[in-house]
Design an enzyme around this catalytic site. Structure first.
Site, PDB file in Angstrom:
ATOM      1  N   ASP A 449       0.865  -1.177   0.000  1.00 43.42           N
ATOM      2  CA  ASP A 449       0.000   0.000   0.000  1.00 43.42           C
ATOM      3  C   ASP A 449       0.906   1.233   0.000  1.00 43.42           C
ATOM      4  O   ASP A 449       2.117   1.122   0.254  1.00 43.42           O
ATOM      5  CB  ASP A 449      -0.889  -0.042   1.258  1.00 43.42           C
ATOM      6  CG  ASP A 449      -1.811   1.165   1.357  1.00 43.42           C
ATOM      7  OD1 ASP A 449      -2.336   1.578   0.318  1.00 43.42           O
ATOM      8  OD2 ASP A 449      -2.002   1.678   2.462  1.00 43.42           O
ATOM      9  N   ASP A 847      -6.730  -2.752   3.207  1.00 44.65           N
ATOM     10  CA  ASP A 847      -5.657  -3.672   2.788  1.00 44.65           C
ATOM     11  C   ASP A 847      -5.865  -5.092   3.305  1.00 44.65           C
ATOM     12  O   ASP A 847      -5.082  -5.985   2.978  1.00 44.65           O
ATOM     13  CB  ASP A 847      -4.295  -3.164   3.288  1.00 44.65           C
ATOM     14  CG  ASP A 847      -3.982  -1.765   2.782  1.00 44.65           C
ATOM     15  OD1 ASP A 847      -4.213  -1.523   1.586  1.00 44.65           O
ATOM     16  OD2 ASP A 847      -3.526  -0.934   3.580  1.00 44.65           O
TER      17      ASP A 847
END
Length: 1105
Positions: A449, A847
């Site tokens: 991420d 995520d």
């Protein structure tokens, strides 16, 4: 087929419901990304188009509202409510719904309970589920059959405890570990489900648990409180009639989002009046799209009935946090129909690649076991009850598959986990899944991420560029002096002074240019200053006096906050803002009042935002705009420096915005406003017409300046990424952020090196465009790829194989505007297409799907909460710790487990070879060579500690492993545990077993018990010497283990008189025979090892010498 409901016709199509006419154009104008949720007729888009054209008339009836059944639906298990097959909690296909405000009993269908459930098992499925997952391993199932066979008298070879105790120990360890993880998960879920909220009812406000909230409830959510369900925003306590929302746990962006209440309900005097009106919300069916929403709000008891269209701006999705004021919302979706739940994949039990490889080797060993047993019976010419003889031989040679292998590997994993937790150089690291530490040593793709993982999400203003002059951090005092001089001169206002000197004129010109630029930055944004009590001054007083110490800025983007904070630092302070006005304070403490006439918010498509303001003191109307250089270059007047300077600033890793302005006369603005209002009222192609009207203003704008803002990277991100690259790991960045921001961060973090080109994959919406763009990309070499989520979806739909083939060849890939499910899909595709191991790193709730899908999930504890770290296999506190986690702990875990597993197999094969030699010499009799305690003692107290001490072995120091990440690259080929190394150990085992057995048979004197004594002692000594031969770096515990095992064997000889002649082992004859046999079995291997290290040394030996 969707069942009919009050608002849905018999064929699942819209009927005449209040507000349907308003919703239909919105459905047609819906972006391509959202239209995928509405199915097309067979034949694709062309058929749909022709059908629509032929039908004519009211288009509303031709829009089916049934969801598409996706082949790759991630969320297959009901994550809330009860069993899917019972359908008692709102099963069936999702449908549009009518929700009456404050009346959950008026529902047209059943809805799931608002329960969060992240457990893998429940009370009834826990034991069967854990046992099933264990007996999926071939050798666990094999040992279960083996242990059960000992209940049959004809097959029994020894005491029952020799088979059941090791198996029971393995299962007990596994069950306890799984139980602890499930209990922890249950406690976390219970904490979330037990959070208390306020519900508006006819009896007043009542407290309700999150799990008891129903569709239709009116819920109050306080500031800094989590939204418990997907809701429509009805009212806020904020004076400006809006609220800010923190969505970091949903989409990964820490930018605050502005949300607007339904205008009709916001106008009501009190929140209690919501229960007095007769109104409802009509909403689309539940789907995974977190960026879009379609619905209508209708109030029936007014004359005429009021209808308002609803969009994403009116929603409060579950998992987001209210950042300002107290809000009231009506619940639309609960449980498994929540957007956040539908975007989360199921947690799965991860089985490491190493475990699968060991499982495969045990199958080979089982094949060898069957072959040896059949050969033994065949050499007996299948005489008598030969089938029983086969089974007895299978049991006799069962040591070929070592039951202690599973125990040793599981205990080794616990040691590795303990070492990771105790490593002082990566403090705060937590191992949540102790079953896959070896995975860390073989990662080929790292998917990370951006926000909060690579970056700190802290923006710092770095550069103001006016074309001829640029101001950096070290020269901001010059900007401050220019601003001060402008407002000082305005205050003095010397009208008598005429004809200033040249010097003054030049200085004033530069000051005015700086002033115009700073003023534009201070006005062109969506930032709202909010005043909070600081203990000395209360909120009302602070707001009235514009108290600096009590003011905080709220905005949907940290970039904008950084810009406004910078203008404050140089003298122009934003002190107040509401829907229609803005107040700036000058260096002389004057307040500039400006009226906001229009705001054009930033969109991903337009890549710019604008505002039209009127200065109350002068009446001047100015249109300010800022945006990305790619779009602003065609809007501003011609200049020769914009493109070059934007490139220079971008190469420094700065996020560049171009700021421009245009002065408007009253007539020009009135003409624009009339056209703008007309465009907003149009039914067809509304967004296109609105954009056209705004673009009529966006011509020949005056370029004021460029701004450069830096998103601060996490500590040591650049060296960590370089280490990973040198280790042969390809890094992909998957983010929900904008394309420009993602590209900028990739350059700044050196994810894309300076000598690499970047190919930005342009936005594609159909197969033809995707085909052309893929061909253009195919012609690029050694080029990093940047692609948006929408384009990625189109490519994967039509050209999945071709796209993944090209992407996997790229040195780096950046995917921006990625939905959480897309992140998980990319991970899954990488696993399927490459067969390589993936590691996902993230810090936000968005995520979690990616982390759970990857072979190895790493969560970073950051500003976006602990949701990712709790769902991950490993949790770290900083991204830089990932380097040591992989290079040192991952590498060591894999190499140690490979050595440990092969040594345990070698130990079992040695004794099995000796049994085979013994049986063949004594006419292929199925008689055990060693019985009772000798068998158990051999694999436990006599050899267990030295063999297990291999988990402390290492080939290089941790500093060397970090300094030379190329060592990690060698492991990606899987050489430490391969068919080649396995075959070498098999040959060593056969050689040593045969040498020991034949040596004992040749040298024994008269009694059979002497064979047992000589061979068993030689076997123990051989194993201890082989461990010493294998060790590369001695640890003091290894020496203790060797000496302790030898002492245990010598001490136990006193009690083994049933199997060994105690008087014989005290003779000199016994000692020399054992010494000769041990020397013959081990010396050749020591010589071979020396020659190999001398003439073909491994790569790590060059670094340690």
């Amino acid at each position: 087929m969707v069942r009919p409901c009050p608002s849905v016709g018999p064929r699942g199509r819209l009927r005449a419901w209040p507000g349907a006419r308003d919703l239909a154009p919105a459905l047609r104008a819906r972006p391509a990304r959202c239209r995928r949720l509405l199915p097309l007729p067979r034949g694709g888009a062309e058929a749909a188009g022709s059908a629509g054209g032929a039908a004519g008339g009211d288009m509303t009836d031709s829009i089916p509202l049934q969801p598409v059944r996706h082949k790759k639906r991630v969320d297959s298990r009901p994550r809330a409510g009860c069993c899917e097959w019972l359908r008692c909690c709102g099963g069936g296909e999702p449908r549009p719904r009518t929700v009456w405000l404050g009346h959950p009993e008026k529902r047209d269908q059943r809805y799931p309970r608002n329960v969060i459930n992240n457990q893998k098992y429940n009370f009834f499925t826990f034991l069967p589920g854990v046992l099933f997952s264990q007996f999926r391993y071939f050798f666990n199932f094999y040992f279960l059959l083996l242990a059960c066979s000992q209940f049959v008298p004809e097959m029994r070879l020894g005491a029952l405890y020799t088979y059941w105790v090791p198996l029971g120990f393995v299962l007990a360890v596994t069950i306890i570990r799984e139980a602890v993880e499930e209990i922890r998960c249950y406690v976390r879920d219970k904490e979330m489900n037990s959070q208390v909220y306020s519900r508006l009812t006819s009896r007043g406000t009542v407290k309700v648990k999150s799990s008891n909230i129903q569709v239709g409830d009116l819920i109050l959510v306080e500031k800094n409180q989590r939204v418990p369900a997907d809701m429509i925003f009805l009212r806020t306590s904020e004076k400006n009639g809006s609220c800010f929302l923190r969505t970091d746990q949903l989409d990964g962006e820490t930018d605050w989002k502005l949300r607007l209440p339904v205008a009709c309900t916001q106008r009501l005097p009190t929140a209690a009046d919501l229960l007095q009106i007769r109104s409802y919300v009509y909403a689309e069916e539940p789907n995974i799209d977190i960026h879009n929403f379609l619905g209508t709000f209708t109030r029936e008891d007014s004359d005429p009935p009021i209808s308002e269209s609803l969009s994403i701006e009116n929603t409060l999705w579950a998992g987001t946090v209210i950042a300002s004021g107290t809000v009231v919302g009506v619940v639309l979706y609960t449980g498994r129909e929540l957007r956040s739940v539908m975007n989360t994949s199921d947690p799965r039990s991860k089985i490491g690649l190493f475990d699968l490889e060991v499982n495969c080797l045990t199958k080979i060993l089982f094949g060898a076991l069957v072959v040896v047993s059949l050969v033994m019976v065949a050499l007996q010419h299948f005489a008598g009850r030969w089938y029983l003889q086969i089974i007895r031989f299978l049991l006799l040679f069962s040591n070929i598959i070592p039951i202690s292998l599973r125990v040793n590997l599981d205990m080794g994993k616990m040691v590795y986990s303990w070492m990771i937790r105790r490593d002082s150089k990566i403090p705060g690291t937590v191992v949540r899944s102790s079953t896959i530490p070896e995975q860390l040593g073989r990662i080929s793709y790292l998917l990370t991420d951006k926000t909060g993982t690579l970056t700190q999400n802290e923006m710092v203003f770095k550069r103001l560029h006016l074309g001829t002059v640029a101001y950096g951090l070290d020269s901001m005092d010059e900007v401050q002096s220019h601003i001060f001089s402008i407002y000082t001169q305005q205050a003095q206002d010397p009208p008598a002074q005429k004809g200033p000197t040249v010097t003054t004129k030049v200085r004033r010109t530069m000051s005015s240019r700086v002033h115009e630029a700073v003023k534009a930055i201070a006005l062109c944004h969506n930032v709202t200053p909010v005043y909070e009590s600081n203990g000395v001054t209360d909120q009302a007083e602070a707001e009235k006096q514009f108290e600096d110490s009590c003011r905080v800025y709220q905005a949907s983007s940290p970039d904008e906050v950084a810009l406004v904070q910078w203008t404050e630092s140089v003298g122009l302070t934003l002190v107040g803002r509401d829907q229609s006005s803005m107040q700036l304070r000058t260096p002389g403490d004057q307040i500039l009042n400006l009226t906001i006439l229009q705001v054009f918010p930033f969109t991903y498509e337009s890549k710019r935002m604008g505002v039209i303001v009127r200065d109350e003191s002068t009446g001047e109307i100015t249109f300010y705009m800022k945006g990305a250089d790619v779009v602003m270059a065609g809007i501003v007047q011609y200049n020769d420096w914009l493109e070059e300077e934007c490139g220079n600033m971008a190469r420094e890793g700065l996020r560049v915005l171009v700021v421009a302005k245009k002065s408007l006369t009253e007539e020009q603005y009135q003409d624009f406003e009339a056209r703008y209002v007309q465009a907003k009222l149009s039914v067809h192609d509304r967004s296109l017409k609105v954009a056209t009207v705004i673009e009529s203003l966006e011509m020949e704008m005056e370029l004021l300046c460029l701004t450069g803002v830096e998103d601060q990277l996490q500590a040591d991100v650049r060296p960590t990424l370089e280490t990973l690259r040198n280790a042969g790991i390809k890094v992909w960045m998957l983010t929900g952020d904008k394309l420009e921001t993602a590209t900028c961060t990739a350059k700044n973090a050196h994810l894309v090196t300076r000598n690499q080109d970047i190919h930005v994959f342009r936005l594609v919406t159909n197969r033809g465009e995707a085909h052309l763009e893929l061909n253009a990309f195919r012609r690029k070499h050694d080029c990093a790829l940047v692609i948006s989520g929408d384009s990625l979806e189109v490519c994967l739909k039509y050209y999945e194989y071709e796209f993944m083939e090209l992407a996997c060849q790229c040195p780096a890939v950046v995917c921006c505007r990625c939905a959480p499910t897309q992140k998980a899909q990319i991970v899954r595709l990488l696993q399927e297409r490459t067969g390589k191991l993936t590691c996902a790193v993230g810090d936000g709730g968005n995520d979690v799907s990616m982390i759970q899908e990857a072979d190895c999930g790493v969560g970073v504890e950051g500003k976006e909460g602990k949701q990712a770290s709790l769902a991950a296999d490993f949790s770290i506190t900083q991204f830089k710790h990932l380097g040591r986690l992989l290079m040192v702990h991952g590498r060591n875990s894999y190499k140690r487990s490979a050595a440990l597993s092969q040594f345990v197999i070698h130990r079992s094969l040695c004794i099995s070879t000796m049994q085979a030699v013994f049986s063949s010499v004594f006419y292929f009799a199925s008689v055990p060579l060693y019985q009772g305690f000798l068998i158990i003692g051999y694999s436990t107290i006599y050899t267990m500690f030295p063999v297990f001490s291999l988990v402390l072995d290492k080939d290089v120091k941790s500093e060397v492993a970090m300094l030379y990440p190329e060592l990690y690259k060698d492991l990606l080929k899987g050489r430490p545990l391969s068919y080649k190394t396995f075959l070498i150990w098999v040959l060593i085992s056969i050689y040593q077993g045969s040498t020991i057995m034949y040596g004992a048979l040749l040298l024994f004197e008269s009694e059979f018990v002497h064979i047992v004594a000589i061979s068993f002692t030689s076997l123990i000594l051989t194993e201890l010497l082989m461990v010493a031969l294998t060790i590369q770096t001695w640890h003091w515990l290894m020496t203790v283990a060797e000496l302790l095992s030898l002492a245990c064997y010598i001490a136990s000889l006193v009690f083994l008189h049933e199997f060994i002649d105690v008087y014989f082992i005290a003779t000199l004859s016994f000692l020399w025979k054992v010494s000769v046999i041990t020397l013959v079995s081990c010396l050749p291997l020591y010589v071979l090892k020396y020659l190999r290290r001398r003439f073909s040394p491994p790569s790590y030996s060059k670094l340690t010498s």
